[in-house]
Design a protein around this motif. Structure first.
Motif, PDB file in Angstrom:
ATOM      1  N   ARG A   1      11.542 -13.605 -54.735  1.00 37.30           N
ATOM      2  CA  ARG A   1      10.851 -12.542 -55.484  1.00 37.30           C
ATOM      3  C   ARG A   1      11.862 -11.708 -56.275  1.00 37.30           C
ATOM      4  NH1 ARG A   1       5.767 -12.128 -56.658  1.00 37.30           N
ATOM      5  NH2 ARG A   1       5.187 -12.596 -54.500  1.00 37.30           N
TER       6      ARG A   1
ATOM      7  N   LEU B   1       5.614 -17.517 -52.294  1.00 36.01           N
ATOM      8  CA  LEU B   1       5.343 -16.160 -52.766  1.00 36.01           C
ATOM      9  C   LEU B   1       3.974 -15.708 -52.240  1.00 36.01           C
ATOM     10  CD1 LEU B   1       6.656 -16.822 -56.356  1.00 36.01           C
ATOM     11  CD2 LEU B   1       7.697 -15.223 -54.751  1.00 36.01           C
TER      12      LEU B   1
ATOM     13  N   ASP C   1       6.422 -13.341 -48.054  1.00 32.94           N
ATOM     14  CA  ASP C   1       7.088 -13.318 -49.358  1.00 32.94           C
ATOM     15  C   ASP C   1       8.525 -13.767 -49.150  1.00 32.94           C
ATOM     16  OD1 ASP C   1       6.286 -12.921 -52.027  1.00 32.94           O
ATOM     17  OD2 ASP C   1       7.557 -11.162 -52.185  1.00 32.94           O
TER      18      ASP C   1
ATOM     19  N   LYS D   1       3.857  -8.216 -51.852  1.00 34.69           N
ATOM     20  CA  LYS D   1       5.109  -8.698 -52.436  1.00 34.69           C
ATOM     21  C   LYS D   1       6.270  -7.895 -51.844  1.00 34.69           C
ATOM     22  CE  LYS D   1       2.702 -10.004 -56.624  1.00 34.69           C
ATOM     23  NZ  LYS D   1       1.734  -9.221 -57.367  1.00 34.69           N
TER      24      LYS D   1
END
Ligand code: SF4
Length: 893
Positions: A134, A345, A130, A380
């Motif tokens: 984010r 991502l 990630d 995430k």
């Protein structure tokens, strides 16, 4: 590149925000670099903001990591790379690929990002990669995918030139994207009928320059746009042709607006009904409308719904993909878009493909010849560091970012990394709060040393080009990763020797199995030669053979959902973290004008540090009064996860019940300024983006018993007091400090620590609580100290100028100890315009003969370069007018 025998001019791209300005760097034979805006770059046409203009200041060797390190000891690259590869292999063998993770950054170039994704998702076989993007715009990504079927920004910057209404929501545009803001203000100057509406709970430099400011209650953005959709529908402002031909789901979206009459929205947003009606009518009647949204929309527990609610209004009116209209997400980071394109991502594959789509997985597997491919999305950012904390992730590689300062619940992130089995950090700087926790530290090339591409907020790909050789043994991020991948057994797949080879593979992948089902298509660049890549001009995608590149998208539909229709969204109402009796304030975090992220680069620049040199909290005067906090005193802010001590800025610009603290300060620049230690780890359910602007906090005075200010030629090893904040000035450092305990003792201890055998010239008034000293090394001022029982009343700008090597003459010791300029010397006060070095006292003095921002510029130069300070100048003039009126009223009364 043009060159003479001794001077080269190289075109490159600014590494800071998502505007993506073109930069012209002139490099002299001695290696000195001069920076100017690139007049030919279509994103900025020669403009740069204060940060871009100061780029040469940060091309310095100070603080650079020069050699790989293991356990704090310099080692060879061979040893370091072997250690990374063998530790990752061992963890994968024992615990599986999901026990490893990469945490990467919008600072990486697209070529770096592509390799990171290919390695983790195609070869290691986990999706645990990630990016710090984010934290910045994941909700826009999720919002675009929900509405358009693909993460696509429909418009171009040219739309600012054509629009008749620009709605800026959740964006302090003037400070965070200054060059685009200047473009907008230039359009406004040329066409004063262009209306600018700023939606923000706070008064900012952006709201200051808008025609209308909607200071809505924090967290009520969805309600505002739901109300707009209902109002547009009730009043017949639909584009029925566009809706019928290119969209789906309208009836459900309209049904969801039933409870959003103007009266109901007024209650939720705390905006007057007539103001709402005025805004809704303006939006309705203005076809050429651009709605800009940024972190204030994205960084929320309902960020994806906010994006959806905005896009709904544009779909309903058919205002998308045509000149001067459309929803427009502006990214924070220089290559947030590039990262999105190559799958940065954890829930994406490269080239806008989805990990959870079996067809897309098959496409990526076939293209890469991937031996391992995860079947599900990875963790995430917030969940990823939770997994580090719980021990599920045992080896993490962090690249070009500083999660110990930037993630929510930052102290927990620090503890997680302290206990993680293997932490690899590649970065340009030795001394970040994250790098300090690395088991293996890898020196990466910095801006000016590396080569590659970035994509800005309008889908424009630009080259970053090398200006100088690497510092020490620093290497490009892609190169480091390829070397590790080869050592893990994947030589053929990572046999890249240059950036262009990687770019070609990425461009080819965008076209692979792409029968028009994906908008991201760079097929015309798939066979770009090394020479053409070197000379690549900024180009907007899609870049397809036989077609003009780029341009606006979706004017005639053609969305990337299975039906090719855009989806209207039904937003849910997500609750922000509730304020409670013990945590009565809502904490909003954000950027300031002249700093960038965790200050690893901009913090090196004395010019940029002049504007705001300390971490601070903006608090409304009434809230401050009730909390017992005075302007310029210190305040302690605490939440359920941590606390900070910052300077209080008491201002009516701040909304009651909310406080604002900037995001930039780290342990390198302040003792207790890491604001993300306070932030609750609440995330948006669709995007996983943290709600960085709505943490419940408590605010109280920090009861300092002494305060200090100093200017210092050299940064001391240790700094005094529970509170300190240090910033570079020309020729040294300026220090603010405060603490508890005896004033005299604290002062003497610090004086002793820094005087290095010199005899200080002193002034001491123990009874009055004043201690001052000047220390000279020969004729040169080494330090001046001002300690006091109360706040230190010394002109900071003037005192800092004492260290300036370009200063003509040194004042007498008497004046130095007095802490202010002699009556025949100038003290321009706190710097407002960093580009032209103009202080507040100079602007105030000029206000006698200049009544508006332009004429202040003509008199002083302030606001005439990047223009980011024009909002502040306007505020200064308004404050002066208000003071004058108050005096006249008082005299008249
Ligand atoms: Fe760089 Fe400023 Fe342009 Fe952003 S607006 S890219 S920070 S020069």
């Amino acid at each position: 590149m043009s060159s003479t025998q001794s001077i080269r001019t190289i075109k490159t791209t600014c590494p800071y925000c998502g505007v993506g300005c073109g930069v012209k760097a002139t490099v002299s034979a001695s290696g000195a670099v001069r920076i100017a805006g690139d007049e030919d770059h279509p994103s900025n046409f020669g403009r740069l903001c204060s940060k871009g203009s100061a780029l040469a200041d940060v091309l310095v060797p100070e603080g650079r990591l020069r050699m790989p390190q293991i356990g704090g000891q310099d080692v060879s690259w061979d040893a370091a790379l072997h250690a990374v590869a063998s530790r990752f292999k061992a963890v994968i063998a024992e615990h599986g690929p999901d026990a490893t993770a990469f945490y990467v950054s919008g600072q990486l170039l697209t070529e770096d990002y592509y390799i990171a994704n290919k390695l983790m998702k195609g070869y290691i076989g986990s999706a645990n990669i990630d990016t710090n993007s984010r934290l910045c715009m994941a909700s826009s990504v999720a919002g675009h995918k929900r509405a358009f079927g693909e993460d696509i920004v429909p418009g171009t910057y040219e739309d600012f030139d054509h629009a008749d209404l620009v709605v800026l929501t959740g964006s302090n545009f003037a400070w965070c994207h200054p060059v685009l803001h200047q473009r907008l203000m230039a359009a406004k100057a040329a066409r004063p009928e262009l209306m600018i509406v700023a939606i923000d709970p706070r008064k900012t430099a952006t709201t200051q320059q808008a025609d209308m400011h909607l200071d809505l209650a924090p967290g009520s953005d969805v309600a505002l746009f739901q109300g707009l959709l209902r109002w547009l529908s009730d009043n017949g402002h639909d584009d029925s042709g566009f809706i019928a031909g290119h969209t789906q789901g309208l009836s459900k979206a309209l049904a969801a607006c039933d409870d959003f009459s103007i009266a109901q929205v007024a209650r939720r947003t705390q905006l007057p009904a007539h103001t709402l009606a005025q805004f809704y009518a303006l939006f309705a009647k203005t076809e050429k409308t651009v709605t800009v949204y940024s972190q204030g929309v994205n960084q929320a527990a309902d960020g994806t719904d906010r994006v959806g609610a905005i896009i709904n209004c544009h779909l309903f009116t058919g205002r998308i993909g045509r000149p001067g209209m459309g929803p427009f997400s502006i990214t924070g980071q220089p290559n947030a878009m590039g990262g999105r394109e190559v799958g940065g991502l954890a829930n994406q594959l490269a080239c806008h493909m989805d990990l959870e789509n079996p067809q897309h997985r098959a496409t990526a597997r076939a293209f890469w010849g991937a031996p391992h491919m995860p079947g599900k999305a990875g963790l995430k950012a917030v969940d990823l560091f939770d997994a580090v904390a719980s021990g599920k992730v045992k080896a993490i590689w962090i690249m070009a970012t500083n999660p110990v300062d930037s993630l929510p619940n930052a102290d927990k992130v620090r503890r997680a990394l302290e206990t993680c089995e293997t932490v690899v950090v590649s970065d340009v700087t030795t001394d970040t709060d994250t790098a300090k926790l690395a088991d293996i530290l890898l020196p990466a090339m910095a801006w000016g040393e590396k080569n590659g591409t970035v994509t800005n907020s309008e889908r424009r790909i630009s080259r970053q080009r090398r200006l100088k050789n690497a510092t020490g043994e620093a290497r490009a991020d892609w190169d480091i990763m390829c070397d590790v991948a080869r050592r893990m057994g994947w030589s053929e797949a990572f046999d890249f020797s240059s950036e262009v080879e990687i770019f070609r593979e990425y461009a080819a992948m965008t076209a692979f199995d792409n029968d028009g089902s994906r908008g991201l298509d760079l097929s015309a660049l798939a066979d770009v030669t090394a020479e053409a890549y070197d000379a690549l001009e900024p180009v907007q995608w899609p870049v397809v053979k036989g077609k003009a590149p780029g341009g606006r998208l979706f004017e005639n539909g053609g969305f990337y959902t299975p039906s090719r229709r855009a989806n209207f969204i039904v937003p849910a109402q997500a609750a922000a973290q509730p304020r409670t009796l013990d945590l009565p304030f809502t904490l909003n975090t954000g950027r300031i004008r002249d700093q960038w992220h965790s200050m690893t680069r901009t913090g090196l620049s004395a010019t940029l540090s002049q504007h705001l040199a300390e971490p601070f909290v903006e608090i409304h005067p009434e809230d401050a009064r009730q909390a017992g906090i005075k302007d310029a005193s210190l305040a302690e802010i605490s939440s359920r996860t941590g606390s900070v001590i910052v300077r209080a800025l008491v201002t009516p610009r701040q909304r009651r019940g909310s406080v604002f603290v900037p995001m930039h300060w780290t342990d390198q620049f302040a003792s207790n300024g890491r604001v993300d230690a306070l932030v609750a780890p609440q995330t948006d359910p669709f995007s996983g983006q943290p709600a960085l602007k709505s943490t419940a906090v408590y605010v109280q005075p920090y009861a300092a018993q002494w305060h200090g200010f100093a200017v210092l030629r050299h940064r001391p090893q240790s700094l005094p007091g529970r509170y300190w904040a240090i910033a570079p000035v020309h020729g040294g450092w300026r220090l603010e400090c405060a603490g508890q305990g005896a004033l005299g003792q604290s002062y003497e201890a610090f004086l002793e620590a820094i005087r290095q055998g010199q005899q200080p010239i002193r002034y001491d008034d123990a009874q009055g609580g004043q201690h001052r000293a000047a220390i000279f090394a020969g004729d040169t001022l080494a330090a001046a100290l001002f300690f006091s029982k109360t706040l230190v009343g010394v002109s900071r700008q003037w005192a800092s100028s004492l260290l300036d090597p370009d200063r003509d003459e040194m004042p007498s010791s008497l004046h130095i100890l007095a802490g202010r300029a002699a009556s025949d010397q100038t003290d321009q006060g706190a710097i407002v315009c960093a580009c032209m070095n103009v202080g507040i006292n100079t602007i105030r003095a000029a206000a006698g003969r200049a009544s508006d921002v332009d004429s202040i510029g003509a008199c002083t130069g302030a606001g005439t370069n990047c223009g980011s300070c024009r909002g502040e100048i306007k505020q200064i003039l308004e404050d002066l007018r208000a003071d004058k009126n108050a005096i006249q009223t008082a005299v008249g009364g």
